[in-house]
Motif scaffolding. Structure first.
Motif, mmCIF file in Angstrom:
data_model
loop_
_atom_site.group_PDB
_atom_site.id
_atom_site.type_symbol
_atom_site.label_atom_id
_atom_site.label_comp_id
_atom_site.label_asym_id
_atom_site.label_seq_id
_atom_site.Cartn_x
_atom_site.Cartn_y
_atom_site.Cartn_z
ATOM 1 N N LEU A 79 8.930 8.081 6.038
ATOM 2 C CA LEU A 79 8.754 6.642 5.711
ATOM 3 C C LEU A 79 10.403 6.051 5.682
ATOM 4 O O LEU A 79 10.550 5.663 4.372
ATOM 5 C CB LEU A 79 7.872 6.459 4.233
ATOM 6 N N HIS A 81 13.421 4.164 4.989
ATOM 7 C CA HIS A 81 13.772 2.762 4.247
ATOM 8 C C HIS A 81 14.967 2.696 4.015
ATOM 9 O O HIS A 81 16.073 3.339 4.316
ATOM 10 C CB HIS A 81 12.599 2.660 2.896
ATOM 11 N N LEU A 270 7.445 -1.537 7.438
ATOM 12 C CA LEU A 270 7.571 -0.206 7.319
ATOM 13 C C LEU A 270 8.360 0.468 8.671
ATOM 14 O O LEU A 270 7.777 1.041 9.457
ATOM 15 C CB LEU A 270 6.166 0.191 7.557
ATOM 16 N N THR A 388 2.758 -0.677 12.503
ATOM 17 C CA THR A 388 2.830 -0.610 11.113
ATOM 18 C C THR A 388 1.210 -0.326 10.907
ATOM 19 O O THR A 388 1.154 0.505 9.708
ATOM 20 C CB THR A 388 3.244 -1.960 10.390
#
Length: 426
Positions: A79, A81, A270, A388
């Motif tokens: 994930l 980020h 995301l 997403t």
């Protein structure tokens, strides 16, 4: 160090004792003596390439070594980020070349639980970051002596980097203990306000809220669905955006006067491997890639009130960290207008074939009507069938496993914040 001129005692002295020789030269000038007294070296020709004359004082020019410092940082990068991106940005600042190890799926399962993104997608995300020079796939979770020697000998790594938050193995030991003991460890500052654990929590909480509101068709219904709204409040973003962070992520350059500017827009929620691939394809069509990031309000209107998972500034930083992106519009409008095309000197507007298709607005006008009428719109074939929603569905579909993973990780997160102290840098 090899000098470009002869290694006479004068040049040696000038190099090692610049202030002494500077004083002698200045004194000689004041007394009316010729500077040729000092070995026949004139003032205009006496300085090697690494020295300069400034107000009668010699100074050394910074020596440009051919030896490039190589640093290594590893992680799961599940994930992906902006916190991951900022960590790698800081790591790159500690050296000249950044090598990134991406932990294998098997190692993640053993140490943390099942990853959301498989190795292929995590590699695409890491490789797509502007600060990454090389990637090592299937890296171990812990820095073993064998792997550390491989880093030093085969990959010529000078330092191993990690954040100031602890990384513990299942037995409670420090995953970077050997690197620290070897004296080849450097620490960076953790990016506050986000973690993969936090994002998992946001997705699960949004699903719980949707189920409790009767909007959870085809989704896994958790046992504690009635607590969805409470859980959702616990996972609000803690990110505090600053102008300095945006500058750190920015290339700081605009397009040239004759540059072909390509524009693409979207939510980019995301941030995933599908985003990286479509941005790569878009960038190949021009000299400068401008990306529009839709506002939270626009995303919510089209996808529902529980979206976006990441708010505007979080999504903006994730996109800005991508090596194929030159500039972004933070809060881009839904429709691409003629004025917008003129303002940014856009030559081509593109859109991928794979996108979220569950718009809640039935009477939505075509956002690309203007560029289509101007003959400057193109549809790009998306390289990956990822959205997403599909990423979120993986988490919801394996709800129990991720709940256990988050419960375990949340304890260490709470301990980190309870013991947190200020760390300089970043």
């Amino acid at each position: 160090m090899e000098y470009e001129t002869t290694s006479s005692w004068i040049l040696e002295g000038m190099y090692h004792y610049p202030h002494v020789f500077g004083g002698l030269m200045l004194t000689a000038a004041l007394l009316g003596l010729s500077t040729s007294y000092f070995g026949g070296i004139g003032i205009a020709t006496c300085f090697p390439s690494y020295m300069c004359w400034d107000l009668g004082v010699f100074c050394k020019k910074k020596y440009d070594s051919k030896r490039r410092i190589r640093v290594y940082m590893d992680g799961c990068f599940d994930l992906m980020h902006y916190g991951h991106a900022n960590a790698l940005r800081q790591a790159k600042a500690l050296g000249d070349e950044l090598v990134v190890g991406v932990v294998s799926d098997e190692e993640i399962i053993v140490n943390k639980g099942p990853p959301v993104l498989p190795m292929e997608e995590r590699l695409a995300l890491v490789s797509g970051l502007k600060w990454v020079d090389e990637v090592i796939a299937n890296a171990p979770y812990a820095i073993t002596e064998q792997f550390m020697n491989k880093l030093f000998n085969e990959h010529k790594i000078d330092y191993i980097i990690h954040g100031d938050d602890p990384c513990l193995l299942p037995d409670g030991t420090d995953a970077y203990a050997l690197a620290k003991k070897a004296g080849h460890y450097k620490q960076i500052k953790r990016t506050e306000g986000v973690s993969s654990t936090d994002i998992l929590g946001r997705i699960l909480s949004a699903n719980n809220a949707k189920v409790s509101e009767g909007d959870g068709e085809n989704l896994y219904v958790p046992k504690d669905a009635s607590k969805g709204n409470q859980c959702n409040n616990a996972h609000l973003s803690q990110f505090l955006p600053t102008s300095r962070r945006i500058v750190q992520f920015s290339n700081g350059k605009g397009p040239g006067p004759n540059a072909r500017v390509v524009y693409i827009d979207g939510a980019f929620d995301l941030f995933h491997a599908g985003h990286v691939e479509i941005l790569r394809s878009a960038r190949q069509l021009g000299d400068f890639l401008l990306v529009g990031i839709h506002t939270d309000q626009i995303v919510s209107e089209h996808r529902g009130k529980h979206y976006p998972i990441m708010h505007l500034h979080e999504r903006s930083l994730s996109v800005l960290a991508c090596r194929y992106v030159d500039e972004i519009i933070i809060g881009a409008p839904w429709e691409v207008s003629r004025d917008m095309i003129t303002t940014f000197n856009i030559s081509l507007v593109v859109h991928g074939t794979v996108a979220e298709s569950n718009s809640l607005l039935s009477d939505t006008s075509d956002p690309y009507a203007v560029p289509k009428s101007m003959g400057m719109f193109r549809v790009l074939e998306s390289a990956k069938n990822i959205t997403t929603s599909s990423v979120a569905q993986r988490i919801v579909g394996n709800h129990e496993a991720y709940m256990r993973r988050n419960a375990k990780k949340s304890k260490s997160e709470e301990k980190y914040y309870a013991e947190k102290v200020y760390v300089t840098g970043d």
